[in-house]
Design a protein around this motif. Sequence first.
Motif, short mmCIF file in Angstrom:
data_model
loop_
_atom_site.label_atom_id
_atom_site.label_comp_id
_atom_site.label_asym_id
_atom_site.label_seq_id
_atom_site.Cartn_x
_atom_site.Cartn_y
_atom_site.Cartn_z
N ILE A 369 45.17 36.38 31.31
CA ILE A 369 45.80 37.66 31.69
C ILE A 369 44.72 38.71 31.90
CG2 ILE A 369 47.22 39.57 30.82
CD1 ILE A 369 48.91 37.24 31.77
N LEU A 370 43.71 38.73 31.01
CA LEU A 370 42.58 39.66 31.16
C LEU A 370 41.83 39.38 32.46
CD1 LEU A 370 40.35 41.67 30.28
CD2 LEU A 370 39.39 39.84 28.87
N ILE A 371 41.55 38.08 32.74
CA ILE A 371 40.81 37.72 33.97
C ILE A 371 41.61 38.15 35.20
CG2 ILE A 371 39.86 35.81 35.30
CD1 ILE A 371 39.63 34.27 32.59
N GLU A 372 42.91 37.90 35.18
CA GLU A 372 43.77 38.26 36.33
C GLU A 372 43.78 39.76 36.55
OE1 GLU A 372 45.73 37.59 39.56
OE2 GLU A 372 45.42 35.84 38.28
N ASN A 373 43.84 40.54 35.46
CA ASN A 373 43.78 42.00 35.59
C ASN A 373 42.44 42.45 36.16
OD1 ASN A 373 46.35 42.84 34.74
ND2 ASN A 373 45.81 42.61 32.60
N MET A 374 41.36 41.81 35.72
CA MET A 374 40.02 42.18 36.20
C MET A 374 39.87 41.92 37.69
SD MET A 374 37.56 41.00 33.01
CE MET A 374 36.02 41.47 33.78
N ARG A 375 40.37 40.76 38.16
CA ARG A 375 40.20 40.45 39.59
C ARG A 375 41.02 41.42 40.44
NH1 ARG A 375 44.15 35.84 41.69
NH2 ARG A 375 42.89 36.05 43.56
N ARG A 376 42.16 41.87 39.93
CA ARG A 376 42.98 42.82 40.68
C ARG A 376 42.34 44.21 40.71
NH1 ARG A 376 49.20 41.21 40.17
NH2 ARG A 376 48.92 38.98 40.18
N GLU A 377 41.48 44.46 39.73
CA GLU A 377 40.77 45.75 39.70
C GLU A 377 39.50 45.72 40.54
OE1 GLU A 377 40.15 46.47 35.56
OE2 GLU A 377 42.29 46.32 35.11
N PHE A 563 45.59 26.15 43.48
CA PHE A 563 45.55 26.38 42.04
C PHE A 563 45.90 27.82 41.69
CE2 PHE A 563 42.67 22.68 42.15
CZ PHE A 563 43.20 21.94 41.11
N THR A 564 46.68 28.00 40.60
CA THR A 564 46.74 29.31 39.95
C THR A 564 45.51 29.40 39.04
OG1 THR A 564 47.96 28.47 38.05
CG2 THR A 564 49.27 29.26 39.95
N LEU A 565 45.26 30.57 38.48
CA LEU A 565 44.10 30.74 37.60
C LEU A 565 44.18 29.79 36.40
CD1 LEU A 565 41.53 32.21 36.77
CD2 LEU A 565 42.94 34.00 35.76
N GLU A 566 45.35 29.72 35.74
CA GLU A 566 45.49 28.85 34.57
C GLU A 566 45.29 27.38 34.93
OE1 GLU A 566 47.75 31.25 35.10
OE2 GLU A 566 47.56 32.56 33.36
N GLU A 567 45.84 26.98 36.09
CA GLU A 567 45.70 25.58 36.51
C GLU A 567 44.24 25.24 36.80
OE1 GLU A 567 50.09 25.07 38.64
OE2 GLU A 567 48.34 25.58 39.83
N ALA A 568 43.50 26.19 37.39
CA ALA A 568 42.09 25.96 37.68
C ALA A 568 41.29 25.82 36.38
CB ALA A 568 41.53 27.09 38.53
N VAL A 580 36.21 33.55 40.34
CA VAL A 580 37.37 34.44 40.48
C VAL A 580 36.95 35.70 41.23
CG1 VAL A 580 39.13 35.74 39.22
CG2 VAL A 580 38.31 33.57 38.30
N THR A 581 37.58 35.95 42.37
CA THR A 581 37.31 37.18 43.13
C THR A 581 38.66 37.82 43.46
OG1 THR A 581 37.45 36.18 45.33
CG2 THR A 581 35.33 35.99 44.19
N PRO A 582 38.67 39.07 43.94
CA PRO A 582 39.96 39.72 44.25
C PRO A 582 40.82 38.96 45.24
CG PRO A 582 38.21 41.37 44.16
CD PRO A 582 37.54 40.03 44.05
N ASP A 583 40.21 38.18 46.14
CA ASP A 583 41.02 37.53 47.16
C ASP A 583 41.00 36.00 47.10
OD1 ASP A 583 38.47 36.99 47.98
OD2 ASP A 583 38.69 37.77 50.02
N ALA A 584 40.34 35.41 46.10
CA ALA A 584 40.27 33.94 46.07
C ALA A 584 39.99 33.42 44.66
CB ALA A 584 39.18 33.45 47.02
N ILE A 585 40.47 32.19 44.43
CA ILE A 585 40.10 31.43 43.23
C ILE A 585 39.50 30.13 43.72
CG2 ILE A 585 40.98 30.18 41.21
CD1 ILE A 585 43.17 32.32 41.00
#
Length: 609
Positions: A369-377, A563-568, A580-585
């Motif tokens: 959840i933290l990683i996902e928030n960071m990539r969106r920021e 892949f979603t982030l968790e699946e990766a 992990v980047t704002p537009d790609a995993i």
Amino acid sequence: MAKEKILNIAVIAHVDAGKSTLVDAFLRQSDVFRDNEEVVDCVMDSNDLERERGITIYSKNCSVIHDGVKINIVDTPGHADFSSEVERIIRTVDTVILLVDASEGPMPQTRFVLSKALEIGLKPILLINKIDKKDQRAEEVVDEVYELFLELDANDEQLDFPILYGVAREGRVQYDLDTPSDNIEPLFKTILNHCDVYPDLDDEPVKMQVSALAYDEYIGRLGIGRVYSGVLKQGTPYIRCNEDGLEKRETISNMFVYKGLSRTNVQEAHAGDIVVISGMPDISIGDTICDPEHIEPMEQIPIEEPTLSMNFHVNTSPFAGRSGKYVTSRNIKERLEKELEVNVGLRVEPTDSADCFKVSGRGELHISILIENMRREGYELAISKPEVILHKDENDVTVEPVEEVICLAPTEYQGTIINKLNLRKGLMVNMDSDGSYDKIIYQVPTRGLLGFRSEFINDTHGEGTLVRRVSGYEPYMGEIAQRMQGAMISTETGACVTYALWNLQERGSLFVSPQVEVYEGMIVGESAKNIDMDVNPLKAKKLTAIRSAGKDEGMFLTPPRIFTLEEALDWINDDELVEVTPDAIRIRKKGLTALARRAMYREKMNAGN
């Protein structure tokens, strides 16, 4: 003016039992919304991630007025990774509404949150939700809940809990299955009859304990907690203390209480209310705000130890900086320090490298959840494979976290599930079957469950449900096999070509589609064999001046696996990273070139010897 009567309640349940939907019903029936206001479902799940995933991640407060009583309602997370937050919140309430699905019955997280409520002496109210389901078995579920109460050593008073039935989505609760209702008035009446309002302790010395933290960009760190006695006043100096001997004189600069969905600034708050305070930059979970003349720290609130860690690396791939605004180690360090302001279950430690930070949390979801928030920021980073944190017990024996796993799946997949959990050092606890679906309960080390969820979904063709929770620590169970399949690693940098992918799909499953840009060292697919393969996804068909007698065969590609982030994070091995980047995993090898990978392998072998 008569003092406001206050009652605090928390809604606790397993994931997807309907907590946020029930809170919606509370708010709708209490006329919190305007007549012309457009109201979304699960209004308390205000975070983008919560809406996308359909789960509550952060506990939130609101309040309603009913029959002259202010009822503060806390909507709690249902996922096991956030169980420590639920445990802290329960300490600030007078009763809990235990929500149980009418067909699923009590689940692992139900047991955890109920045990914490019973430990501190709360008398729960049971609400059997979703009684409109075709497969509802409400009466059996009530018996299962009674058994659960007995297993958790509930006292006679706690066992005499009120039972209600309802459909939270439709905003109706009824006293029994045969008496329909069109609103949740029975629930309001049960709450007020079952639980006394908070006693009037305004004349006693001030005492408030912080149970949660938040952060505001304008006023800084916020402490959230209950006023246990006295009248807390804005602008008045108090002593912030704890059991460790801290005693610091500080002043509350801003104070808020909840009215409906909004926080309202107030000059004073009375005993029993839940408040949000600012002006104390170092405030922490468990701190007590006391009257300077009566310094009595309350019992410290324990914060559960992290069970999992990941390394956050600076992104060093050839595509670094293409889409992210924050890519340096300084940017990542500042963001992690900001997260520590409010996320008390998280730990951040430096490593041997200045470009890498070790981040520990309660589980994969907690950190992802933290990683996902960071990539969106706008952050870019590379994440290593999750590692379970091992501990030493009092006898100096290495122990590791063990989880209770409940698998609900069609009977035909039973053998595959049992075989895979046995390979992961699991121990079967129980198995039930209703003829078409099996309920398999296992105790499995957390290490063995890394990557299992995606396998389970594939093995059960999406028909299975997997539920887990940390149940304790057991002696280290030895090595567990990693992913059985190898990776297809790109040897070139550029855009993928249909012809090359068409040839490659016979050798495994692909993660990329035509025209997707890849780089050397990036993983473009999963090999069908247990070996890594270097492949060229840019190879085009050779063109000649000679025409073939027949037509060229059509090239049909199987859709790639996205892949979603968790699946990766579940999929990767020790020598791989998730970029992990704002537009790609993307998934890549730590060593981007074949030479670098061979050098890393030799180094690993030498270290093993």
